[in-house]
Design an enzyme around this catalytic site. Structure first.
Site, PDB file in Angstrom:
ATOM      1  N   ASP A  55       0.842  -1.005   0.264  1.00 14.01           N
ATOM      2  CA  ASP A  55       0.068   0.193   0.047  1.00 14.01           C
ATOM      3  C   ASP A  55       0.890   0.867  -0.045  1.00 14.01           C
ATOM      4  O   ASP A  55       0.590   1.974  -0.683  1.00 14.01           O
ATOM      5  CB  ASP A  55      -0.936   0.368   1.462  1.00 14.01           C
ATOM      6  CG  ASP A  55      -1.508   1.289   0.980  1.00 14.01           C
ATOM      7  OD1 ASP A  55      -3.033   1.131   0.799  1.00 14.01           O
ATOM      8  OD2 ASP A  55      -1.589   1.725   2.676  1.00 14.01           O
ATOM      9  N   GLU A 127      -1.587  -4.758  -4.204  1.00 11.20           N
ATOM     10  CA  GLU A 127      -1.204  -4.447  -3.243  1.00 11.20           C
ATOM     11  C   GLU A 127       0.216  -5.243  -2.824  1.00 11.20           C
ATOM     12  O   GLU A 127       1.347  -5.089  -2.444  1.00 11.20           O
ATOM     13  CB  GLU A 127      -1.853  -4.121  -2.145  1.00 11.20           C
ATOM     14  CG  GLU A 127      -2.273  -2.467  -2.839  1.00 11.20           C
ATOM     15  CD  GLU A 127      -3.523  -1.802  -0.884  1.00 11.20           C
ATOM     16  OE1 GLU A 127      -3.667  -1.235  -1.104  1.00 11.20           O
ATOM     17  OE2 GLU A 127      -3.988  -2.766  -0.160  1.00 11.20           O
TER      18      GLU A 127
END
Lengths: 258, 258
Positions: A55, A127
């Site tokens: 992320d 991610e």
């Protein structure tokens, strides 16, 4: 680590999608493994820790691309572009198109989760794969993947300011000949630290109430809740993040009980 | 770009603090320049765009450090460490200790802003300097600065779960012999999309109300607002971010009017 036949097949398929063979395929296996498949094992065997790292790495890569691509945009426009690109919906879409739905390793408890669970797993896997690439081949590897798969969606349209909720509600209701009105229903706290509660009405019907540090903010919040309740908006990113945290928490509680 | 004597002196001092001479000192000048000093000039002359980029680069650097330092922590603990380290308070503290307060270039309108404006400027300058280093000398330059100035504050203590607001309020009030009670005061929306409003009382006195998608969430929100109103908590990060956005917006509106 010995891999099952399913794991081996999925790692190979993931490498094909990504277009790169990993020096350490176990990192990639973690990145495509849903937490339901690793009950009782250390955290590193599912994508959750990698999702945390990915992320942030993804955020930096996207911010850097937007910063250089749009030198005339201010930080508000750049932030809106970044938020739109890295939203759950955007990442899940990209991951699905790439074919990641077929390579996620689920545990038996999650196989029947359906559409919603898959959507969230796709976002997380995207991610986690960014993090796996970063760990296996440095920032350049992660950047190349993001540039190929996500950056082509980037556009200056994403920088547009969102409508404010009071105007949006007024517009929607006026299509039905109604003008919304607002009423201050409560004031809480000492003068230097007030909280206001306002209600929004369609005629005599209370639609929703909202709280805020100013009257304006309380009304805006009420309008937003009314829009949500009337089905005019999708759940906000913050709501989704919250739902996700709560889901994780209930999973943790279940684990601790079990 | 020709620099004023003040600008030149501050750029040199900033280079001394950072411990590195910039190939392009103009990037560093932007990173230490408050928007009040660049009215009417393109956005790139103040730290605002750099702050956007720096926020993301810093996030990635901190996430990477935490990921490797604490292999046993799950993503929840890692997230709490990251949030604590990159909070406004943490960055402003570090920037002040390094001596950045004296090198920020303010416009005449902001010189009297006082403590609060300085706190926010220090946070922004720290992030902008990280971006300036990244642009001038790559990720290694930014990483070295963050490792020297911010990472020494990182600790596993930061991973602790925050107390839940209902227990915290109960604890606080019981010091005065009061047990808080909760009352559901309103239910809004259709059955599949309810919003609940709950009020929390100390005896007969209503302390605050809160909204949520569940009764539990509404009560928790009410407890949180009560804690804030009673002065038991500092403003949350979200509140601060909101205040910052509103301040920026009012500044933009002022600019557009003027």
């Amino acid at each position: 680590m010995t891999r099952t036949e399913e794991q081996q097949r999925k790692v190979e398929e993931a490498q094909r999608i990504i277009g790169r063979d990993f020096d350490d395929p176990d990192i990639l296996l973690s990145a495509i493994t849903h937490p339901s498949a690793t009950e009782g094992k250390p955290v590193k065997f599912s994508y959750e820790r990698l999702e945390f790292l990915g992320d942030s790495i993804l955020g930096a890569i996207v911010a850097n691309e937007a910063f250089h691509e749009y030198p005339e945009l201010d930080e508000g426009g750049l932030t809106r572009i970044k938020v739109a690109l890295v939203s759950g919906t955007s990442l899940a879409e990209v991951a699905e198109k790439l074919g990641f739905a077929d390579v996620i390793v689920f545990g038996s408890s999650e196989r029947g989760t359906g559409r919603r669970g898959l959507h969230s797993a796709l976002e997380n896997v995207y991610e986690a794969v960014v993090a796996a690439l970063f760990l296996d081949s440095g920032i350049a590897g992660a950047q190349a993947f993001v540039r190929r798969t996500l950056i082509p969606k980037m556009s200056v349209e994403m920088a547009r300011e969102p409508e404010n909720p009071k105007s949006a509600l007024q517009e929607k209701l006026q299509e039905e000949g109604i003008t919304p009105t607002y009423k201050l229903v409560e004031t809480q706290g000492p003068p230097h630290d007030r909280t206001f509660v306002s209600q929004v009405f369609a005629g005599m019907k209370a639609l929703a109430s909202g709280m805020g540090r100013t009257k304006k903010e309380a009304e805006s919040q009420a309008a937003k809740t009314a829009l949500d309740a009337l089905g005019f908006t999708k759940a906000s990113k913050a709501d989704k993040a919250k739902a996700k945290r709560e889901k994780k928490q209930s999973r943790t509680e279940k684990k601790n009980k079990g």
